[in-house]
Design a protein around this motif. Structure first.
Motif, PDB file in Angstrom:
ATOM      1  N   PHE A  76       0.748  -1.140  -0.040  1.00 26.51           N
ATOM      2  CA  PHE A  76      -0.052  -0.124  -0.106  1.00 26.51           C
ATOM      3  C   PHE A  76       0.938   1.069   0.028  1.00 26.51           C
ATOM      4  O   PHE A  76       1.516   1.556   0.955  1.00 26.51           O
ATOM      5  N   LEU A  77       0.879   1.863  -1.089  1.00 25.57           N
ATOM      6  CA  LEU A  77       1.958   3.116  -1.359  1.00 25.57           C
ATOM      7  C   LEU A  77       1.085   4.374  -1.176  1.00 25.57           C
ATOM      8  O   LEU A  77       0.015   4.454  -1.855  1.00 25.57           O
ATOM      9  N   PHE A  78       1.728   5.163  -0.295  1.00 27.69           N
ATOM     10  CA  PHE A  78       0.933   6.567  -0.189  1.00 27.69           C
ATOM     11  C   PHE A  78       1.796   7.651  -0.572  1.00 27.69           C
ATOM     12  O   PHE A  78       2.918   7.778  -0.162  1.00 27.69           O
ATOM     13  N   VAL A  79       1.388   8.827  -1.265  1.00 29.83           N
ATOM     14  CA  VAL A  79       2.076   9.882  -1.684  1.00 29.83           C
ATOM     15  C   VAL A  79       1.252  11.082  -0.876  1.00 29.83           C
ATOM     16  O   VAL A  79       0.162  11.244  -1.372  1.00 29.83           O
ATOM     17  N   VAL A  83      -0.271  -4.219  -5.749  1.00 24.84           N
ATOM     18  CA  VAL A  83       0.071  -2.781  -5.298  1.00 24.84           C
ATOM     19  C   VAL A  83      -1.176  -1.612  -5.301  1.00 24.84           C
ATOM     20  O   VAL A  83      -1.438  -1.713  -6.344  1.00 24.84           O
ATOM     21  N   THR A  84      -1.338  -1.174  -4.331  1.00 25.31           N
ATOM     22  CA  THR A  84      -2.270  -0.243  -4.203  1.00 25.31           C
ATOM     23  C   THR A  84      -1.733   1.156  -3.944  1.00 25.31           C
ATOM     24  O   THR A  84      -1.088   1.357  -3.263  1.00 25.31           O
ATOM     25  N   ILE A  85      -2.073   2.142  -4.865  1.00 23.76           N
ATOM     26  CA  ILE A  85      -1.387   3.444  -4.604  1.00 23.76           C
ATOM     27  C   ILE A  85      -2.530   4.429  -4.385  1.00 23.76           C
ATOM     28  O   ILE A  85      -3.512   4.503  -4.900  1.00 23.76           O
ATOM     29  N   LEU A  86      -2.149   5.132  -3.169  1.00 21.32           N
ATOM     30  CA  LEU A  86      -3.053   6.364  -2.969  1.00 21.32           C
ATOM     31  C   LEU A  86      -2.329   7.641  -2.723  1.00 21.32           C
ATOM     32  O   LEU A  86      -1.177   7.612  -2.235  1.00 21.32           O
ATOM     33  N   ALA A  87      -2.655   8.513  -3.785  1.00 22.28           N
ATOM     34  CA  ALA A  87      -2.237   9.807  -3.702  1.00 22.28           C
ATOM     35  C   ALA A  87      -3.202  11.002  -3.391  1.00 22.28           C
ATOM     36  O   ALA A  87      -4.326  10.961  -3.584  1.00 22.28           O
ATOM     37  N   HIS A  88      -2.710  11.794  -2.507  1.00 22.96           N
ATOM     38  CA  HIS A  88      -3.571  12.935  -1.929  1.00 22.96           C
ATOM     39  C   HIS A  88      -2.933  14.180  -2.423  1.00 22.96           C
ATOM     40  O   HIS A  88      -1.984  14.704  -2.328  1.00 22.96           O
TER      41      HIS A  88
END
Length: 208
Positions: free
Chosen positions: A73-76, A146-151
């Motif tokens: 779980f990748l967070f930007v 891979v799940t990507i969450l960008a805010h």
């Protein structure tokens, strides 16, 4: 402190969440190092010596999970978010969502000030290559999905990095992408359209 650095660094952190934590909130310590009974506290922290050490640590964390659940779980993070806030916010998101995946945080040099929007935007732009490299390492790991969450402004650097990957030939392991969430995206609509024209139709929908 919001200053930009040239090298891409890797680290491992362990964050504890207080037992009385309320979903969606961060309990900040009034004085360092904080009380784990009432505050979010970093219990362990240390640099990893380069890309190989990062991938090795990532694979170790993935191997500790059963097959079928070896996900990342990748967070930007976004605008006006300094390093500590990015760490604790992601810890809060991971804890509250009960995400079983290995959490990976990508941070870039935000000033953490509302008045520093232009600086933050330039910092996010300067971080494109490092995020591209990080994405390639994560997808080349033993992760199954891979799940990507960008805010916020993190969407700008994320979509730019994905655009660069597509231009340079793509990711051999792109089928590992489970979902891409663009939360409160800080991208001009026409710029986003031009990015997507270059990126092409994604194999899986983007969630905005």
């Amino acid at each position: 402190n919001g200053e930009r650095a040239t090298p891409l660094d890797f680290a491992r952190l362990v964050v504890s969440v207080p037992p009385g934590h309320k979903a969606g909130e961060i309990s900040w310590a009034s004085t360092a190092p904080g009380d784990p009974k009432t505050d979010f506290v970093v219990r362990e922290a240390g640099y990893l010596e380069g890309e190989k050490a990062f991938v090795a640590e990532l694979n170790t964390q993935l191997a500790a999970r059963p097959k079928g659940k070896r996900n990342v779980f990748l967070f930007v993070h976004g605008y006006n978010t300094m390093f500590a806030e990015g760490v604790y916010r992601f810890a809060q998101v991971v804890h509250d969502s009960r995400a079983p995946a290995v959490p990976v945080l990508f941070t870039w040099a935000s000033r953490g000030q509302v008045s520093q929007y232009i600086y933050d935007n330039n910092s996010a732009t300067a971080a494109r290559d490092d995020l591209e490299r990080t994405l390639r390492l994560v997808f080349a790991s033993q992760a199954e999905k891979v799940t990507i969450l960008a805010h916020s402004m993190g969407n700008w650097v994320t979509v730019e990095a994905l655009r660069q990957i597509r231009i340079s030939g793509g990711l051999p392991q792109v089928d590992k992408l489970a979902a891409l969430f663009l939360a409160a995206p800080d991208i001009d609509i026409d710029v986003f359209k031009s990015q997507m024209r270059r990126f092409g139709r994604p194999s899986k929908p983007f969630f905005i």
